[in-house]
Design an enzyme around this catalytic site. Sequence first.
Site, PDB file in Angstrom:
ATOM      1  N   ASP A 345      33.035 -21.483 -47.719  1.00  0.00           N
ATOM      2  CA  ASP A 345      32.191 -22.354 -46.671  1.00  0.00           C
ATOM      3  C   ASP A 345      31.307 -24.281 -47.027  1.00  0.00           C
ATOM      4  OD1 ASP A 345      29.029 -21.154 -45.740  1.00  0.00           O
ATOM      5  OD2 ASP A 345      28.582 -22.585 -47.646  1.00  0.00           O
ATOM      6  N   GLU A 374      35.478 -23.841 -43.013  1.00  0.00           N
ATOM      7  CA  GLU A 374      34.055 -23.760 -42.137  1.00  0.00           C
ATOM      8  C   GLU A 374      34.136 -24.758 -42.378  1.00  0.00           C
ATOM      9  OE1 GLU A 374      29.769 -23.595 -41.680  1.00  0.00           O
ATOM     10  OE2 GLU A 374      30.472 -23.372 -43.619  1.00  0.00           O
TER      11      GLU A 374
END
Length: 641
Positions: A345, A374
């Site tokens: 993330d 990400e």
Amino acid sequence: MIHNASIEKYRAPIGAVEKGEDITLRLFGLPKNTDSVDVIYYSENFHRELRMKQRGDCCEKVITMPEECCIIWYYFRIWEADHCYFYGAKPGVTQGEGTTYGESPGCFQITVYEKGFDTPRWMSKGIMYQIFPDRFCKGNPRNLERGENHHRRMGRDVYIHKEWEERPLFGPLPGKQFYDPCDYFGGDLEGIISQLDELKKLGVTCIYLNPIGEAASNHRYNTSDYKKVDPFLGTNEDFKRLCKIAKEKRIHVILDGVYSHTGDDSVYFNKKGNYPGYGAYQGPESPYYDWYTFHEDGTYESWWGFQSLPEVKEMNDKFVNYIITGKNSVLKHWLSLGASGFRLDVADELPDEFIFLMRKTLKSVFKNHVLLGEVWEDVTTKESYGIKRKYALGDGLDSAMNYPFKVNTTNYLLGYVDAYAMQEFLLGQQCNYPKPFYYAVMNLLSSHDIPRIRTTFASGMNETLPSREKQAEYVITSKMDKQGARLTRLAMAIQFFIPGMPCIYYGDEYGMHGFMDPFNRETFYKNDVQVYQELKEITSLRSKEKVLQTGYALYFAVNKNVLAMVRFVANQKDVFGEKCGNKALLMLVNPTDQKEKVVFDLRMKKEGVPEKEHKALIQNLENKVIREEVAPFDYKIIELS
């Protein structure tokens, strides 16, 4: 004059290169009165100017790449007597054919990456399926009861939906001031296990799960316990069983790693005192205190200012030991239960050194474990907090979520840009990304953070969206839905034809709708069975044809409307030098409401592929000139050899 950074005649080799490698640059078509030409190239650490050797109307220079991973920019300076001008990349692009400038030239890009960098081949050959666990499938009703009891015991708000078909909450609960993602439907790990055979039929070889660790929300990005499956989803044993059964079906499972922050209501911070022992909020005596940054007034650093998400100091020794290097670190804990890797993330908010260490540790356990990031922009040129990121150059990520693919594909199919712009985008990624990275990139059209692709096409809203309340009221008419369906079909065809790992966001295979969070996180339902049948044909083709997995890729615009793509193997070896049968497939895409007649000569299309391979392709073809018709809002796949 002409220099085309994507054709070997002008730059050899084309594309990203390993550090220390030699590159030959050539500029053709020099005017007769040219006195000299210099190539000017630089990175963040050096700036060099070299005189090129002239031979007639051509000048040439061999330059050696540095022994460090970096991005190099270059352009040419041409001298005629006392006058100089420049030749560089066209505005907005860093590959392809350039143009002349009087001053401030655009630059061509060379990506220099780590020697020997490689990525798990199962990524290049596979198909990913993303699941938001609470909304996919119910398996064990007792998990809903266990989860509710546990979280209520912790003093958290919990709203249980009575019906699977209800809409997720998008506003505050009665009596509350702010929206809280505290509503649950009961999707769990057992439900995912029950659907593995269906996913296998679709050709899925990898499942990416949004966070499953205990947390005080349905999205679970506010981690409460890194090592424990949230009770709503099941137990650690359930996850272990999921991985075991999935592995038997040759399906990998990767997890969401959220390491830039934790939840304030967690074992580690414990702001609300829900957990036994001392959390960082209780003071310096906590073993987790050094993870966080506290100010004298009692406040603390938090992610994007959200006090519920205290930010961690990622390179703190105690945090690194707990997450990565310790004997029973978070990383090793989940790998031991069967995970095949992690999606990081907000990877661009993690220090490169943290990502480098995670890769090193992950690969020491098993080289085919994967580390995805990400990243919403070009991964090679991304800069965050004033630092040029190097996680895509071989020491960090295997690959990344390809949000630029989604944006550019949508803009092309909606008619906001033409096929030439789409060609430039595809060529840019192909030439700028390290080859192992590019062939493993996660090509997505929807995710938990953006609207579903069918809604995007139906509404025509790609990047700008109304408020959550207006999204809830927005009505998609049958005419709009028809537009959404036919353009989604084209987008998926492109997605499964290009290199990388195509990713299906749960429900997209049945044409689910949904704007932004939480509407893109509705419970799974079968909106359009025809979508599934057509997608299954594409996934079957992708799974069967090795040329679509690791073959070379040739992109070009036939005209301003029609995009053409050729995937081929012509010398019995794929892009990685591995044995592969010769084959060539052509895809033509027409996103307009008019039939398109196209004629082009494949001998003239060579950007982005090695000269040797292009010559072999042409030699293998009976028909070098292609004459085809493509129906409105349609695509066509043709076997060329």
